[in-house]
Design a protein around this motif. Structure first.
Motif, PDB file in Angstrom:
ATOM      1  N   GLU A   6      -0.856  17.718  -7.949  1.00 50.60           N
ATOM      2  CA  GLU A   6      -2.292  17.409  -8.085  1.00 50.60           C
ATOM      3  C   GLU A   6      -2.660  16.121  -7.356  1.00 50.60           C
ATOM      4  N   ALA A   7      -1.740  15.140  -7.346  1.00 51.93           N
ATOM      5  CA  ALA A   7      -2.004  13.912  -6.593  1.00 51.93           C
ATOM      6  C   ALA A   7      -2.146  14.246  -5.107  1.00 51.93           C
ATOM      7  N   TYR A   8      -1.289  15.140  -4.617  1.00 51.24           N
ATOM      8  CA  TYR A   8      -1.386  15.576  -3.212  1.00 51.24           C
ATOM      9  C   TYR A   8      -2.735  16.247  -2.962  1.00 51.24           C
ATOM     10  N   ASN A   9      -3.126  17.167  -3.857  1.00 51.68           N
ATOM     11  CA  ASN A   9      -4.408  17.869  -3.675  1.00 51.68           C
ATOM     12  C   ASN A   9      -5.583  16.892  -3.679  1.00 51.68           C
ATOM     13  N   TYR A  10      -5.533  15.909  -4.563  1.00 53.14           N
ATOM     14  CA  TYR A  10      -6.595  14.910  -4.660  1.00 53.14           C
ATOM     15  C   TYR A  10      -6.693  14.102  -3.353  1.00 53.14           C
ATOM     16  N   ILE A  11      -5.548  13.622  -2.876  1.00 57.90           N
ATOM     17  CA  ILE A  11      -5.548  12.805  -1.655  1.00 57.90           C
ATOM     18  C   ILE A  11      -5.983  13.634  -0.442  1.00 57.90           C
ATOM     19  N   ALA A  28      -3.142   1.977  -4.172  1.00 60.63           N
ATOM     20  CA  ALA A  28      -2.820   3.388  -3.932  1.00 60.63           C
ATOM     21  C   ALA A  28      -4.071   4.241  -4.075  1.00 60.63           C
ATOM     22  N   LYS A  29      -4.017   5.404  -3.445  1.00 62.89           N
ATOM     23  CA  LYS A  29      -5.107   6.373  -3.588  1.00 62.89           C
ATOM     24  C   LYS A  29      -5.035   7.056  -4.950  1.00 62.89           C
ATOM     25  N   ALA A  30      -3.800   7.282  -5.438  1.00 65.73           N
ATOM     26  CA  ALA A  30      -3.608   7.960  -6.723  1.00 65.73           C
ATOM     27  C   ALA A  30      -2.562   7.219  -7.550  1.00 65.73           C
ATOM     28  N   ASN A  78       0.811  -1.215   0.000  1.00 66.47           N
ATOM     29  CA  ASN A  78       0.000   0.000   0.000  1.00 66.47           C
ATOM     30  C   ASN A  78       0.848   1.271   0.000  1.00 66.47           C
ATOM     31  N   TYR A  79       0.473   2.211  -0.851  1.00 68.60           N
ATOM     32  CA  TYR A  79       1.131   3.524  -0.941  1.00 68.60           C
ATOM     33  C   TYR A  79       0.071   4.589  -1.177  1.00 68.60           C
ATOM     34  N   ASP A  80       0.437   5.821  -0.901  1.00 72.49           N
ATOM     35  CA  ASP A  80      -0.455   6.924  -1.280  1.00 72.49           C
ATOM     36  C   ASP A  80      -0.472   7.075  -2.798  1.00 72.49           C
ATOM     37  N   VAL A  81       0.713   7.028  -3.402  1.00 72.13           N
ATOM     38  CA  VAL A  81       0.832   7.251  -4.844  1.00 72.13           C
ATOM     39  C   VAL A  81       1.714   6.168  -5.467  1.00 72.13           C
TER      40      VAL A  81
END
Length: 309
Positions: free
Chosen positions: A301-306, A106-108, A6-9
């Motif tokens: 943008e990945a940060y903003n989305y998460i 991942a979330k993104a 599992n990762y954020d991105v």
């Protein structure tokens, strides 16, 4: 069941776009992994000198790759080998990334898989790959010192690599299917000034022939006269275009009819949390500088989305 990492991105691809995205996303304190089926740096590793990257009068492609990789992993981003086979969007909108070396969630997701050289599709091309047929002058040029080689194409890559080869081999013959080059004027000027670069216009390569161990000649077809002829050569360097590396993503509905990924100006695809950057995108200019710009935007943008979840 295989353990899912599992990762954020998850960033698919570690060329200049993917590495820049990793830098920006990891600086934002997200957990990040870059997955690539080759060495980080992508096509930069196949480029001898890069002359149009800001801050450098000239820099070797592999050297720039090393510098970018050091930056991309500085804030904790990881790097993993693997070939991505499929992306699934789960019910909770997280993404499951299936690879030949394990699965990731991942979330993104940022797709940075780039593009690859189009093949001629003529008899002998596949048979003589690595035996005289090449798509990388920097990788293979040294094998042809003192020999005559053919470069197929008339765009930036063909002429750039032809000029490079002219400093390594005895003679370069550029075979182009039109009567004018489409390369940048500065590249055309360099090629035409070189004393050991010749041009054959309005001509196509219809076959590549050899003795089984190495290339010996190409069969040429003149589009004006409709005549065929043989041309002796030790090597054939092919630069006739690019195709996107998007086979694993075609079922997501985010590509155009040629396979390039469609994004908005924030690098977002039509799927929330899925971004695309660099040469794999549907766009006009495919350069290291534009790839880096894409990567920076997508990482942010990945940060903003998460953060919005």
């Amino acid at each position: 069941m295989t353990d899912i990492k599992n990762y954020d991105v998850v960033i698919i691809g570690a060329g200049p776009a993917g590495m820049t995205a990793a830098t920006y996303a990891s600086r934002a304190d997200l957990s990040v992994v870059m997955i690539d089926q080759g060495v980080y740096g992508g096509q930069m590793n196949n480029t001898a000198e890069i002359e149009n990257y800001p801050g450098f009068e000239s820099v070797m492609g592999p050297d720039l790759s090393e510098k970018m990789y050091a930056s991309s992993t500085r804030f904790g981003a990881e790097y993993a080998f693997g070939t991505v086979q499929k992306i699934e969007v789960l019910d909770n909108q997280e993404k499951l990334i299936k690879t030949d070396s394990g699965d990731y969630q991942a979330k993104a997701v940022i797709i940075a898989t780039g593009s690859e050289h189009t093949h001629l599709g003529v008899p002998g091309e596949e048979d003589y790959q690595g035996k005289g047929v090449s798509y990388c002058a920097v990788c293979d040029g040294a094998f042809f010192k003192g020999e005559n080689v053919v470069v197929v194409g008339g765009g930036d890559s063909a002429i750039e690599e032809g000029v490079y080869l002219s400093n390594v081999v005895d003679r370069v013959t550029v075979v182009h299917r039109r009567d004018t080059l489409n390369a940048q004027p500065i590249l055309q000027e360099r090629a035409k000034k070189a004393k050991n670069i010749d041009f054959i216009w309005n001509t196509e390569v219809h076959a590549i022939k050899g003795n089984g161990d190495e290339v010996q000649e190409v069969e040429l077809y003149n589009r004006d006269t409709k005549e065929s002829s043989s041309f002796k050569t030790a090597g054939v360097f092919i630069y006739i275009g690019l195709k996107p590396n998007t086979e694993a993503f075609l079922d997501l509905g985010i590509t155009d009819d040629k396979g390039w990924i469609i994004t908005n100006d924030k690098m977002a695809t039509s799927l929330p949390g899925v971004y695309a950057v660099g040469d794999v995108r549907q766009k006009e200019l495919r350069q290291i500088t534009t790839a880096v710009g894409d990567g920076g935007l997508a990482g942010q943008e990945a940060y903003n989305y998460i953060a919005s979840l």
